[in-house]
Scaffold this active site. Structure first.
Site, short mmCIF file in Angstrom:
data_model
loop_
_atom_site.label_atom_id
_atom_site.label_comp_id
_atom_site.label_asym_id
_atom_site.label_seq_id
_atom_site.Cartn_x
_atom_site.Cartn_y
_atom_site.Cartn_z
CE1 TYR A 67 44.19 49.17 36.22
CE2 TYR A 67 43.05 51.27 35.97
CZ TYR A 67 43.01 49.90 36.18
OH TYR A 67 41.81 49.27 36.37
N PRO A 80 42.77 42.10 33.31
CG PRO A 80 40.78 43.29 32.94
CD PRO A 80 42.28 43.46 33.00
CG HIS A 305 41.66 47.09 34.01
ND1 HIS A 305 40.56 47.72 33.47
CD2 HIS A 305 41.20 46.47 35.11
CE1 HIS A 305 39.50 47.49 34.23
NE2 HIS A 305 39.85 46.73 35.22
CB SER A 421 30.36 52.61 36.81
OG SER A 421 30.36 53.49 35.71
CB SER A 521 34.78 43.70 39.98
OG SER A 521 34.15 44.50 39.00
CD GLN A 522 26.56 42.90 39.56
OE1 GLN A 522 25.59 42.18 39.60
NE2 GLN A 522 26.48 44.20 39.79
#
Length: 622
Positions: A67, A80, A305, A421, A521-522
């Site tokens: 980032y 997002p 984010h 994660s 991404s889920q």
């Protein structure tokens, strides 16, 4: 032994994605890097030393690389959005009632965070019951991303500080301060509504209207940092920036967009506001939590984010949605604070140079708006329940389907990013599940090669091989054994030692391995809402998916400027592949072949399952 395992893993991830000649070159570079007494051994030793001095050896490296070092504009490229269900407001006051109720829920949730009564998250699947690090929750409302010339700074305010007793309300590109504590009393919901009504009325006053300074936050990070330096030369601007930077969150009260309201148009309005011609200037993109309430019922949140991951955003927004529907509005039931002061409009001093900066920011945002190609699609043929009946992980199954869609569109596979994660570790954020496995390649070739004479049972075996490879990689990544963070750590240690960048990190294969043409991404939800984000490279796709019992929701983005991508074409290929995979499963006599080991049953998603950590990792990641 750990390095050898990781180097073999790295080579295995890339062998089928680069040409053979390039792979052989990479293999030689990797072997040389790992020789006893060589560069790799030195860097690994230094990384182990770092791990002994820090709670999490990769966190700072990862935050900067992912980032803070990035120079692209935050809208689309980084921030997002979560799109709430479409609201049916009767009039403007109805939308303000909704906004006041929403902010009341935000304050209740923040109090749960500040008083540490938020329940601890626990891992699911294997190692169920392992507590997960909660630090990301504590950064939802007390952080700010400050632009820098070469690197941004994540500013963290002390929770519960008196400086953080206000929110910023954006209305008609103007910014207002809504104090949440007046005369040492917290505002009630009715008070908040009263203040919002005042703000809307003040925003209508064209004589006091200020330039749309929120546009500057939509620009590239270096451009915004340069513009901010110009702004803070004046004390009025300096004070206005300080008030924004210390607020709890931003509430954006949007006018009707004039767009036809559908899933795709709502998602676009969340991501970039439709540009300066619509709501794009009615934002402050540096603030992690911006809640958007449109008069036309288009509502949601757009997030900076860097402080937290999507699963934390989901937990927060689901709490708010349940609060909105399950907790009745308290309008008029509680004693209001008497003599509410008029909310302050933030003032700005402008110059011809600043006006030019605003114009340039507006033009660059508009180019980004025109370039984004988005398609939000609801696949209704089946959902995750069908996949579970095949005894497959829905996440792994969908990842294989995404590989099939990409291959059908492009005739090749590319480096793919799926966030995993690693919150089972202190300060853990994510590592990468590299979904473009050799097993996935074998399967998609079998499904698309008309000349191949493979039987359905052989194709089914290859599907299981691909599912298992994806599942096993998921377990590897969420238990801290992925390759991406490890390689990042070695690279950054070399830079700290002021070494010439090792050849492994200048190699064409490594560069290609970090060009994530397919970024996925889920983000599952239990209430009606969905997440979306943009591609991470100019010729790539962003694909966020939300598996539900009877349908699968996909938000696919790409850029019109690339001749290699088209979101609608990708969605069509994805639809076709999902139907073909279902048909293949149905044709198979046995839903689970002998090729499916127990590992395939272990992981339902990438947020919690895992396996025991080897002692080597426990030494390197606390």
């Amino acid at each position: 032994s750990q390095y050898l395992s990781q180097s073999n893993h790295y080579r295995g991830c890339m062998k089928h994605l680069v040409k053979e000649e390039q792979y052989q070159k990479t293999k030689a570079i990797v072997v040389k890097f790992g020789e006893p007494g060589g560069t790799g051994e030195l860097l690994q030793k230094k990384l182990l030393e770092r791990s002994d001095k820090t709670y999490n050896w990769v966190y700072d490296y990862w935050l900067e690389d992912m980032y803070l070092n990035q120079r692209l504009a935050l809208p689309v490229n980084s921030n997002p959005a979560m799109v709430f269900p479409k609201q049916n407001f009767k009039d403007r006051k109805d939308s303000l009632r909704f906004a006041a109720h929403l902010i009341t829920g935000v304050l209740e949730y923040k109090e749960r965070i500040d008083t540490r009564v938020l329940p601890v998250d626990f891992a699911r699947g294997q190692l169920a019951g392992t507590p997960l690090c909660m630090k990301q929750y504590y950064r939802l409302f007390n952080t700010y991303r400050l632009p820098g010339h070469k690197r941004d700074t994540l500013v963290i305010h002390k929770p519960g500080s008196i400086e953080q007793e206000h929110i910023i309300v954006a209305c008609k590109n103007q910014f207002f301060v809504l104090d949440l504590v007046v005369n040492k009393k917290k505002l009630k919901e009715m008070d908040i509504l009263t203040q919002l009504e005042k703000i809307v009325k003040m925003a209508e006053n064209s004589e006091e209207r200020q330039p749309p300074f929120g546009l500057l936050t939509s620009d590239g990070r270096t451009e915004w940092a340069q513009a901010r330096e110009v702004l803070i030369k004046d004390s009025v601007n300096r004070e206005s920036l300080a008030v924004i930077e210390k607020c709890l969150c931003v509430l954006c009260l949007d006018n009707p967009s004039g767009m036809e309201v559908g899933d795709t148009s709502r998602a676009l309005l969340m991501l970039h506001g439709g540009g300066h011609e619509k709501m794009g200037a009615n934002r402050w993109y540096d603030k992690p939590m911006q809640f958007i309430v449109g008069e036309d019922g288009v509502c949601g949140t757009v997030c900076e984010h860097s402080p937290f991951e999507g699963i934390v955003l989901v937990a927060c927004t689901e709490y708010l949605m349940k609060f909105m529907t399950g907790s009745p509005s308290k309008m008029g039931r509680a004693t209001s604070v008497s003599e509410l002061p008029t909310p302050a409009r933030l003032l700005w001093k402008t110059t011809p140079h600043i006006q030019d900066l605003l114009k340039a920011s507006a033009e660059r945002l508009q180019r980004l708006v025109r370039d984004l190609d988005m398609d939000v699609h609801k696949f209704e043929v089946y959902g995750k329940e069908f996949i579970k009946k095949q005894k497959m992980s829905p996440d792994a199954y969908i990842q294989v389907a995404l590989q099939l869609a990409f291959y059908r569109c492009n005739g090749r596979l590319v480096s793919t990013y799926e966030s995993a994660s690693i919150r089972r570790f202190h300060e853990g954020r994510v590592d990468n599940i590299r979904s473009a496995t050799s097993e996935a390649l074998a399967f998609v070739k079998a499904m698309t090669d008309e000349k191949a004479s493979l039987s359905d049972s052989e194709k089914m075996k290859q599907l299981w091989d691909a599912i298992n490879a994806q599942t096993n990689y998921t377990i590897t990544a969420i238990t801290g054994l992925g390759i991406d963070n490890h390689l990042l750590g070695l690279r950054e240690i070399a830079q700290e030692l002021k070494m010439e960048r090792p050849e492994i990190f200048t190699d064409e294969t490594y560069v290609a391995s970090n060009q994530f043409i397919l970024s996925t991404s889920q983000v599952p939800t239990t209430v009606e809402m969905f997440c979306c984000y943009g591609p991470v490279v100019p010729n790539g796709y962003g694909c966020c998916y939300n598996p539900q019992s009877d349908h699968l929701l996909f938000s696919v983005t790409s850029f019109h400027g690339s001749t290699e991508t088209c979101s609608a074409v990708f969605i069509k290929a994805l639809d076709e592949g999902l139907v073909e995979m279902r048909d293949l499963c149905r044709k198979s006599n046995k839903p689970q072949s002998s090729a499916a080991p127990a590992a395939s049953k272990a992981v339902v998603n990438n947020q919690g399952a895992g396996s025991k950590l080897p002692s080597t990792l426990q030494k390197t990641m606390k």
